[in-house]
Design an enzyme around this catalytic site. Structure first.
Site, PDB file in Angstrom:
ATOM      1  N   LEU A 113       0.784  -1.165   0.101  1.00 60.04           N
ATOM      2  CA  LEU A 113      -0.046   0.076   0.079  1.00 60.04           C
ATOM      3  C   LEU A 113       0.966   1.364  -0.016  1.00 60.04           C
ATOM      4  O   LEU A 113       1.848   1.412   0.866  1.00 60.04           O
ATOM      5  CB  LEU A 113      -0.895   0.041   1.318  1.00 60.04           C
ATOM      6  CG  LEU A 113      -1.758  -1.346   1.458  1.00 60.04           C
ATOM      7  CD1 LEU A 113      -2.696  -1.214   2.603  1.00 60.04           C
ATOM      8  CD2 LEU A 113      -2.569  -1.677   0.130  1.00 60.04           C
ATOM      9  N   CYS A 114       0.652   1.917  -1.043  1.00 64.36           N
ATOM     10  CA  CYS A 114       1.472   3.281  -0.908  1.00 64.36           C
ATOM     11  C   CYS A 114       3.036   2.846  -1.151  1.00 64.36           C
ATOM     12  O   CYS A 114       3.577   2.231  -1.841  1.00 64.36           O
ATOM     13  CB  CYS A 114       1.049   4.380   0.168  1.00 64.36           C
ATOM     14  SG  CYS A 114       1.604   5.880  -0.174  1.00 64.36           S
ATOM     15  N   THR A 115       3.700   3.523  -0.105  1.00 63.58           N
ATOM     16  CA  THR A 115       5.256   3.205  -0.333  1.00 63.58           C
ATOM     17  C   THR A 115       5.589   2.254   0.203  1.00 63.58           C
ATOM     18  O   THR A 115       6.757   1.747   0.195  1.00 63.58           O
ATOM     19  CB  THR A 115       5.884   4.730   0.708  1.00 63.58           C
ATOM     20  OG1 THR A 115       5.360   4.742   1.976  1.00 63.58           O
ATOM     21  CG2 THR A 115       5.519   5.781   0.076  1.00 63.58           C
TER      22      THR A 115
END
Length: 308
Positions: A97-99
Site C-alpha cells: 500500500l502506497c510506499t
C-alpha cells in the site's frame, strides 16, 4: 492474512488494511484472519503498536500486506525485506500500500513487473529499482501474486480489489457501502493528480499560461501562442519545456483534460457540451483524449467523482 511491519509506518494505510480485512461483512464466509507481524514494537504515525506475531509468521501467510513506510529515503529494514521475500518464496500473495512498494522493490519482487506507489515517489521508486516497470498514472497494479497501490485512497481501492478477487463483487460492494466509497475503481485508472503547472508567478510564461487557460474553448495553436508571447514557435517550445516540462501542445491538452474533469465533476453538461467547452470539438475526440490521459472514459470518471 499477515500485515508486515517494521521501522516506522504511516497510520492511514495500516488502518485501511485493518478496517477492510479485519471487519467481516454480514454473511461473509471464510473471512480473513488478520495478524500484525513485526520484530517488536512499531511506531505507526504517533502511536506505538505491539505486533501479534514476529516476522517469521509471514512465511505461513496466504496474503501479506505491506503498509506504507514513513521514510522512503532510508532503506527498508532488512529483516522486513527478508521476511517478505521468504513469504513470497513460500507462495504468499504480496500486496503493498502506497510506499510499501519500496519494501517489495528491495525484496526484488518488482523486477520485470508493473508497479506503482504514491505519485510523489514514483520517480524515486523507478530510479532505485530500475528493473521495475513503474507506472505513475494508475491506482494499483495486479500481477496476480504481487500487487501495488498508489497513495491513500488508492490503498482502499486495492484492498477492495482483493476482497473482490477473493469473495466476489457482491461482498466487495457491501464492504464499499460500509466505507461509503465507490464499490470498484479499476486499477488502470489514473491517480487523478493533475500535473502541477505554474499559471502565475514571475516566470516567463505566467501571463501567457493564464491567457491560454481563459481560452481553452478556442482552437489555440502554437503559432498563435508564440505570437501572443512575441517570440518564435521554436523559442516558445523551449520555454514551455523549461517551465512546464511539456511542449505547448501537450500542455494545452493537459489543461483541456483538467477542465473537462472539472466540468464532469461539477455540472450535468453532456459530453458533447463538455467537448465544446474544452476545445476538444467533438465528443469522440474528448472520449479518446480523456481516456488516454486519465485512464478511464469521461462517463466513468463522472460516475466516480460527480458532486451530487
Amino acid at each position: 492474512m499477515a500485515v508486515a511491519t517494521a521501522g516506522q509506518l504511516l497510520h492511514f494505510e495500516l488502518g485501511v488494511a485493518y478496517e477492510i480485512f479485519g471487519n467481516p461483512p454480514v454473511g461473509a464466509e471464510d473471512w480473513y484472519d488478520v495478524r500484525l507481524c513485526g520484530p517488536g514494537t512499531v511506531q505507526v504515525g504517533p502511536f506505538m503498536v505491539e505486533p501479534d506475531d514476529g516476522l517469521d509468521r509471514l512465511a505461513s501467510a496466504d496474503t501479506v500486506i505491506v503498509p506504507a513506510i514513513a521514510d522512503v529515503d532510508q532503506a527498508p529494514p532488512a529483516a522486513l525485506v527478508e521476511a517478505v521475500r521468504a513469504a513470497y518464496d513460500a507462495g504468499a500473495r504480496i500486496a503493498s500500500l502506497c510506499t510499501g512498494a519500496f519494501v517489495l522493490g528491495a525484496a526484488g519482487l518488482l523486477d520485470g513487473r508493473r508497479a506503482t506507489t504514491h505519485w510523489a515517489h514514483t520517480d524515486v521508486l523507478s530510479a532505485r529499482y530500475p528493473q521495475a516497470i513503474v507506472d505513475p498514472d494508475v491506482l494499483y497494479t495486479d500481477n496476480e501474486n504481487v500487487l501495488t497501490s498508489a497513495g491513500k485512497a488508492a490503498a482502499v481501492d486495492l484492498c477492495l480489489h482483493l476482497v473482490h478477487v477473493d469473495h466476489g463483487a457482491a461482498v466487495a460492494n457491501t464492504v464499499a457501502r460500509r466505507l461509503v466509497v465507490p464499490p470498484h475503481r479499476a486499477g488502470g485508472q489514473a491517480q487523478f493528480v493533475a500535473t502541477p503547472v505554474p499559471v502565475s508567478g514571475d516566470h516567463a510564461l505566467a501571463e501567457l499560461l493564464a491567457w491560454a487557460q481563459a481560452r481553452l474553448d478556442q482552437p489555440l495553436t502554437v503559432t498563435e501562442l508564440a505570437r501572443r508571447a512575441n517570440t518564435s514557435p521554436r523559442h516558445l517550445g523551449r520555454q514551455f519545456r523549461s517551465v512546464t516540462g511539456q511542449t505547448p501542445l501537450q500542455w494545452l491538452l493537459t489543461q483541456r483534460v483538467r477542465r473537462a474533469q472539472q466540468l464532469l465533476e461539477t455540472t450535468d453538461d453532456g459530453i458533447e457540451a463538455v467537448a465544446i467547452a474544452t476545445g476538444m470539438g467533438t465528443a469522440t475526440t474528448l472520449r479518446r483524449q480523456f481516456k488516454r490521459v486519465v485512464g478511464v472514459p469521461p462517463n466513468a470518471y463522472r460516475r466516480s467523482f460527480h458532486n451530487t
